[in-house]
Design a protein around this motif. Structure first.
Motif, mmCIF file in Angstrom:
data_model
loop_
_atom_site.group_PDB
_atom_site.id
_atom_site.type_symbol
_atom_site.label_atom_id
_atom_site.label_comp_id
_atom_site.label_asym_id
_atom_site.label_seq_id
_atom_site.Cartn_x
_atom_site.Cartn_y
_atom_site.Cartn_z
ATOM 1 N N VAL A 80 0.837 -1.201 0.000
ATOM 2 C CA VAL A 80 0.000 0.000 0.000
ATOM 3 C C VAL A 80 0.877 1.258 0.000
ATOM 4 N N ALA A 81 1.958 1.243 0.767
ATOM 5 C CA ALA A 81 2.865 2.399 0.785
ATOM 6 C C ALA A 81 3.459 2.638 -0.605
ATOM 7 N N LEU A 82 3.849 1.574 -1.292
ATOM 8 C CA LEU A 82 4.385 1.705 -2.640
ATOM 9 C C LEU A 82 3.329 2.277 -3.590
ATOM 10 N N LEU A 83 2.104 1.794 -3.486
ATOM 11 C CA LEU A 83 1.041 2.291 -4.363
ATOM 12 C C LEU A 83 0.733 3.764 -4.104
ATOM 13 N N ILE A 84 0.737 4.168 -2.849
ATOM 14 C CA ILE A 84 0.511 5.586 -2.527
ATOM 15 C C ILE A 84 1.646 6.431 -3.113
ATOM 16 N N TRP A 85 2.863 5.964 -2.938
ATOM 17 C CA TRP A 85 4.031 6.698 -3.438
ATOM 18 C C TRP A 85 3.988 6.824 -4.961
ATOM 19 N N LEU A 86 3.578 5.756 -5.659
ATOM 20 C CA LEU A 86 3.519 5.791 -7.119
ATOM 21 C C LEU A 86 2.312 6.568 -7.644
ATOM 22 N N THR A 87 1.239 6.620 -6.872
ATOM 23 C CA THR A 87 0.002 7.249 -7.318
ATOM 24 C C THR A 87 -0.010 8.760 -7.092
ATOM 25 N N ALA A 88 0.673 9.218 -6.083
ATOM 26 C CA ALA A 88 0.597 10.639 -5.711
ATOM 27 C C ALA A 88 1.003 11.599 -6.833
ATOM 28 N N PRO A 89 2.138 11.423 -7.515
ATOM 29 C CA PRO A 89 2.512 12.402 -8.561
ATOM 30 C C PRO A 89 1.481 12.543 -9.684
ATOM 31 N N TYR A 121 -9.725 14.128 -12.915
ATOM 32 C CA TYR A 121 -8.885 14.386 -11.751
ATOM 33 C C TYR A 121 -9.472 13.809 -10.471
ATOM 34 N N TRP A 122 -10.771 13.867 -10.313
ATOM 35 C CA TRP A 122 -11.358 13.339 -9.073
ATOM 36 C C TRP A 122 -11.270 11.821 -9.023
ATOM 37 N N VAL A 123 -11.442 11.161 -10.161
ATOM 38 C CA VAL A 123 -11.384 9.698 -10.153
ATOM 39 C C VAL A 123 -9.938 9.222 -9.976
ATOM 40 N N LYS A 124 -8.988 10.018 -10.424
ATOM 41 C CA LYS A 124 -7.586 9.660 -10.204
ATOM 42 C C LYS A 124 -7.198 9.803 -8.733
ATOM 43 N N THR A 125 -8.008 10.506 -7.964
ATOM 44 C CA THR A 125 -7.764 10.659 -6.529
ATOM 45 C C THR A 125 -8.223 9.430 -5.750
ATOM 46 N N LEU A 126 -9.143 8.677 -6.317
ATOM 47 C CA LEU A 126 -9.687 7.511 -5.606
ATOM 48 C C LEU A 126 -8.630 6.501 -5.163
ATOM 49 N N PRO A 127 -7.618 6.177 -5.977
ATOM 50 C CA PRO A 127 -6.605 5.250 -5.467
ATOM 51 C C PRO A 127 -5.889 5.785 -4.229
ATOM 52 N N LEU A 128 -5.579 7.079 -4.220
ATOM 53 C CA LEU A 128 -4.934 7.650 -3.028
ATOM 54 C C LEU A 128 -5.828 7.526 -1.806
ATOM 55 N N VAL A 129 -7.092 7.846 -1.976
ATOM 56 C CA VAL A 129 -8.034 7.760 -0.857
ATOM 57 C C VAL A 129 -8.196 6.305 -0.421
ATOM 58 N N PHE A 165 -6.232 3.606 -0.985
ATOM 59 C CA PHE A 165 -5.023 3.026 -0.412
ATOM 60 C C PHE A 165 -4.659 3.692 0.908
ATOM 61 N N GLY A 166 -4.963 4.978 1.046
ATOM 62 C CA GLY A 166 -4.739 5.651 2.328
ATOM 63 C C GLY A 166 -5.598 5.053 3.427
ATOM 64 N N LEU A 167 -6.876 4.823 3.119
ATOM 65 C CA LEU A 167 -7.756 4.176 4.100
ATOM 66 C C LEU A 167 -7.300 2.758 4.407
ATOM 67 N N LEU A 168 -6.857 2.038 3.388
ATOM 68 C CA LEU A 168 -6.373 0.675 3.590
ATOM 69 C C LEU A 168 -5.118 0.669 4.453
ATOM 70 N N CYS A 169 -4.238 1.638 4.240
ATOM 71 C CA CYS A 169 -3.024 1.764 5.051
ATOM 72 C C CYS A 169 -3.385 2.066 6.506
ATOM 73 N N LEU A 170 -4.275 3.008 6.693
ATOM 74 C CA LEU A 170 -4.709 3.364 8.044
ATOM 75 C C LEU A 170 -5.344 2.166 8.745
ATOM 76 N N GLN A 171 -6.198 1.441 8.026
ATOM 77 C CA GLN A 171 -6.843 0.272 8.617
ATOM 78 C C GLN A 171 -5.814 -0.828 8.892
ATOM 79 N N GLY A 172 -4.798 -0.947 8.035
ATOM 80 C CA GLY A 172 -3.727 -1.915 8.273
ATOM 81 C C GLY A 172 -2.934 -1.584 9.529
ATOM 82 N N ILE A 173 -2.664 -0.315 9.746
ATOM 83 C CA ILE A 173 -1.951 0.105 10.959
ATOM 84 C C ILE A 173 -2.784 -0.218 12.194
#
Length: 174
Positions: free
Chosen positions: A111-120, A141-149, A151-159
């Motif tokens: 998930v961290a890798l996907l967030i890092w690759l998706t952000a730019p 642009y809004w739909v391209k934000t969905l992976p960040l959101v 994967f961010g939620l998935l990362c938070l839930q994983g923590i």
């Protein structure tokens, strides 16, 4: 302890909200998909174009939103797919160890890798207000934000899961 409870509460509420939104989008996806099929066949029969690229894009956008927003909720509900057939036969502690190691070694780094690759690309899409290249297409642009959101939620839930499992494993065995 207090920070952990706050993190878990916030994460769980965000995850529940995202999961609820994903569930609410399913009927809309079915309606849009049904219209795309009916409009295509009825349009051929009538000799008119009754659907557009925007409806096809919307169908994919909705599918993506459901998948990405539902991932953290699936982890929260412990509803993800298990490959190991022995998992249900193991003790609760052994399952906790497997879940902890899987989360630390696979889920969180992935998930961290996907967030890092998706952000730019997301930042670029918002900066240029990216639109679909198709005629009459939807904003992207809004739909391209969905992976960040998602994967961010998935990362938070994983923590939260790592902390919860760690607390469980520190308890004395019964």
């Amino acid at each position: 302890m207090r920070y952990w409870q706050t993190l878990a509460t916030v994460s769980n509420r965000l995850t529940e909200g995202a999961g609820g939104l994903a569930v609410a989008l399913v009927p809309l996806l079915v309606l849009v998909g049904t219209w795309n099929v009916l409009g295509r066949y009825l349009g051929r029969w009538l000799g008119r174009n009754l659907t557009s690229n925007a409806f096809l894009e919307l169908q994919w956008y909705l599918f993506s939103a459901i998948f990405l927003l539902g991932a953290a909720h699936t982890l929260y509900q412990n509803g993800h797919v298990r490959v190991d057939v022995l998992y249900n036969r193991w003790s609760e502690r052994r399952r906790a160890w497997i879940d902890l190691l899987g989360t630390l070694l696979f889920l969180l780094p992935f998930v961290a890798l996907l967030i890092w690759l998706t952000a730019p690309p997301v930042i670029t899409a918002w900066r240029i207000a990216e639109q679909s290249p198709d005629p009459g297409g939807l904003p992207r642009y809004w739909v391209k934000t969905l992976p960040l959101v998602g994967f961010g939620l998935l990362c938070l839930q994983g923590i939260v899961q790592v902390v919860r499992l760690g607390r469980f494993l520190r308890q004395p065995q019964r």
